[in-house]
Design a protein around this motif. Sequence first.
Motif, PDB file in Angstrom:
ATOM      1  N   PHE A 100      18.029 -34.660  72.502  1.00  0.00           N
ATOM      2  CA  PHE A 100      18.676 -34.211  71.268  1.00  0.00           C
ATOM      3  C   PHE A 100      18.458 -32.713  71.069  1.00  0.00           C
ATOM      4  O   PHE A 100      19.386 -31.961  70.741  1.00  0.00           O
ATOM      5  CB  PHE A 100      18.133 -34.989  70.077  1.00  0.00           C
ATOM      6  CG  PHE A 100      18.746 -34.596  68.757  1.00  0.00           C
ATOM      7  CD1 PHE A 100      20.007 -35.029  68.410  1.00  0.00           C
ATOM      8  CD2 PHE A 100      18.053 -33.769  67.879  1.00  0.00           C
ATOM      9  CE1 PHE A 100      20.585 -34.651  67.201  1.00  0.00           C
ATOM     10  CE2 PHE A 100      18.614 -33.389  66.667  1.00  0.00           C
ATOM     11  CZ  PHE A 100      19.890 -33.831  66.327  1.00  0.00           C
ATOM     12  N   ALA A 101      17.226 -32.256  71.277  1.00  0.00           N
ATOM     13  CA  ALA A 101      16.918 -30.832  71.135  1.00  0.00           C
ATOM     14  C   ALA A 101      17.607 -30.015  72.224  1.00  0.00           C
ATOM     15  O   ALA A 101      18.086 -28.897  71.965  1.00  0.00           O
ATOM     16  CB  ALA A 101      15.412 -30.609  71.168  1.00  0.00           C
ATOM     17  N   LEU A 102      17.675 -30.555  73.438  1.00  0.00           N
ATOM     18  CA  LEU A 102      18.372 -29.867  74.523  1.00  0.00           C
ATOM     19  C   LEU A 102      19.837 -29.666  74.167  1.00  0.00           C
ATOM     20  O   LEU A 102      20.399 -28.587  74.380  1.00  0.00           O
ATOM     21  CB  LEU A 102      18.246 -30.670  75.822  1.00  0.00           C
ATOM     22  CG  LEU A 102      19.056 -30.177  77.018  1.00  0.00           C
ATOM     23  CD1 LEU A 102      18.621 -28.780  77.429  1.00  0.00           C
ATOM     24  CD2 LEU A 102      18.925 -31.148  78.188  1.00  0.00           C
ATOM     25  N   TRP A 103      20.462 -30.702  73.613  1.00  0.00           N
ATOM     26  CA  TRP A 103      21.861 -30.590  73.199  1.00  0.00           C
ATOM     27  C   TRP A 103      22.007 -29.624  72.027  1.00  0.00           C
ATOM     28  O   TRP A 103      22.859 -28.738  72.050  1.00  0.00           O
ATOM     29  CB  TRP A 103      22.389 -31.971  72.815  1.00  0.00           C
ATOM     30  CG  TRP A 103      23.644 -31.902  72.007  1.00  0.00           C
ATOM     31  CD1 TRP A 103      24.912 -31.624  72.470  1.00  0.00           C
ATOM     32  CD2 TRP A 103      23.763 -32.066  70.587  1.00  0.00           C
ATOM     33  NE1 TRP A 103      25.801 -31.613  71.431  1.00  0.00           N
ATOM     34  CE2 TRP A 103      25.127 -31.888  70.257  1.00  0.00           C
ATOM     35  CE3 TRP A 103      22.852 -32.350  69.576  1.00  0.00           C
ATOM     36  CZ2 TRP A 103      25.593 -31.977  68.951  1.00  0.00           C
ATOM     37  CZ3 TRP A 103      23.316 -32.458  68.277  1.00  0.00           C
ATOM     38  CH2 TRP A 103      24.665 -32.269  67.978  1.00  0.00           C
ATOM     39  N   MET A 104      21.172 -29.772  71.017  1.00  0.00           N
ATOM     40  CA  MET A 104      21.322 -29.005  69.786  1.00  0.00           C
ATOM     41  C   MET A 104      21.137 -27.506  70.013  1.00  0.00           C
ATOM     42  O   MET A 104      21.920 -26.682  69.513  1.00  0.00           O
ATOM     43  CB  MET A 104      20.315 -29.508  68.746  1.00  0.00           C
ATOM     44  CG  MET A 104      20.406 -28.811  67.409  1.00  0.00           C
ATOM     45  SD  MET A 104      19.268 -29.559  66.208  1.00  0.00           S
ATOM     46  CE  MET A 104      19.614 -28.565  64.758  1.00  0.00           C
ATOM     47  N   PHE A 105      20.104 -27.140  70.762  1.00  0.00           N
ATOM     48  CA  PHE A 105      19.800 -25.727  70.956  1.00  0.00           C
ATOM     49  C   PHE A 105      20.324 -25.176  72.279  1.00  0.00           C
ATOM     50  O   PHE A 105      20.543 -23.974  72.402  1.00  0.00           O
ATOM     51  CB  PHE A 105      18.289 -25.497  70.870  1.00  0.00           C
ATOM     52  CG  PHE A 105      17.695 -25.915  69.563  1.00  0.00           C
ATOM     53  CD1 PHE A 105      17.968 -25.211  68.402  1.00  0.00           C
ATOM     54  CD2 PHE A 105      16.866 -27.019  69.472  1.00  0.00           C
ATOM     55  CE1 PHE A 105      17.433 -25.594  67.178  1.00  0.00           C
ATOM     56  CE2 PHE A 105      16.315 -27.417  68.266  1.00  0.00           C
ATOM     57  CZ  PHE A 105      16.613 -26.705  67.107  1.00  0.00           C
ATOM     58  N   GLY A 106      20.515 -26.059  73.258  1.00  0.00           N
ATOM     59  CA  GLY A 106      20.940 -25.593  74.569  1.00  0.00           C
ATOM     60  C   GLY A 106      22.410 -25.237  74.654  1.00  0.00           C
ATOM     61  O   GLY A 106      22.783 -24.283  75.354  1.00  0.00           O
ATOM     62  N   VAL A 107      23.259 -25.984  73.940  1.00  0.00           N
ATOM     63  CA  VAL A 107      24.699 -25.726  74.017  1.00  0.00           C
ATOM     64  C   VAL A 107      25.043 -24.302  73.582  1.00  0.00           C
ATOM     65  O   VAL A 107      25.738 -23.581  74.316  1.00  0.00           O
ATOM     66  CB  VAL A 107      25.488 -26.778  73.206  1.00  0.00           C
ATOM     67  CG1 VAL A 107      26.940 -26.340  73.040  1.00  0.00           C
ATOM     68  CG2 VAL A 107      25.422 -28.136  73.897  1.00  0.00           C
ATOM     69  N   PRO A 108      24.601 -23.826  72.410  1.00  0.00           N
ATOM     70  CA  PRO A 108      24.952 -22.450  72.037  1.00  0.00           C
ATOM     71  C   PRO A 108      24.360 -21.389  72.957  1.00  0.00           C
ATOM     72  O   PRO A 108      24.984 -20.349  73.190  1.00  0.00           O
ATOM     73  CB  PRO A 108      24.394 -22.314  70.612  1.00  0.00           C
ATOM     74  CG  PRO A 108      23.386 -23.392  70.471  1.00  0.00           C
ATOM     75  CD  PRO A 108      23.877 -24.512  71.324  1.00  0.00           C
ATOM     76  N   ILE A 109      23.157 -21.652  73.492  1.00  0.00           N
ATOM     77  CA  ILE A 109      22.565 -20.671  74.408  1.00  0.00           C
ATOM     78  C   ILE A 109      23.353 -20.612  75.711  1.00  0.00           C
ATOM     79  O   ILE A 109      23.639 -19.524  76.230  1.00  0.00           O
ATOM     80  CB  ILE A 109      21.083 -21.013  74.674  1.00  0.00           C
ATOM     81  CG1 ILE A 109      20.266 -20.905  73.388  1.00  0.00           C
ATOM     82  CG2 ILE A 109      20.505 -20.083  75.737  1.00  0.00           C
ATOM     83  CD1 ILE A 109      20.263 -19.539  72.760  1.00  0.00           C
TER      84      ILE A 109
END
Length: 220
Positions: free
Chosen positions: A85-94
């Motif tokens: 969930f954190a990978l998706w939430m923060f990784g997509v914009p980065i």
Amino acid sequence: MYRDYDYYQPPTQFAVFPPVVKNLLILNGLVFLAQLVPTTDRLLIEWFALWPLGLPDFYPGFWPWQLITYSFLHGGFAHLFFNMFALWMFGVPIERAWGSRRFGVYYFVCVVGAGLTQLLVVTLSGAVYPTVGASGGVFGILLAFGMMFPNTPIYLYFLFPIKAKWLVIGYGLLELWAGVTGTQSGVAHFAHLGGMLFGFLLIQYWRGKLPWRPSRRLYW
């Protein structure tokens, strides 16, 4: 050249996940399904979890590839879910801001950095347990998000807004306190800090802030 963002602005139209985040989600999910089979889980833990150095012969030993493969193993569904969930939430914009190649390099540098930190800690402490989980890479991504979009509000428990920069600082201090005091035994707090540290150093290198300069600087 990147603009000096303060806030992350989500895309207004639906778009598929960027490739690195998408493939990481798929691979972690497939490995977790394999872990549901007891015999397969035992073999995966023995060969691909991160084991300390210098263990007796009757324990599985350390192999260099474990510095990456440990990040695809998880200790249960909740462990997997919150990391992904954190990978998706923060990784997509980065990944959208940096591009997939740079993002992939960054993620795995954080994973390896977290693994090296954990390897040092558990080896010096004489521990014999393996380390698993993508948390080191995820904490590195959280750091990058906080640096790039510092004023973006993150809603804790979907209710309480806090700026990304304060969330990152708070998590870092909490992990340091928990690691030093031994709170939440079984959680690799120093690995989380290692992921953040290596991520910070790589960002500073890309931005030309270290004595060694990249051929192309990263701006935002």
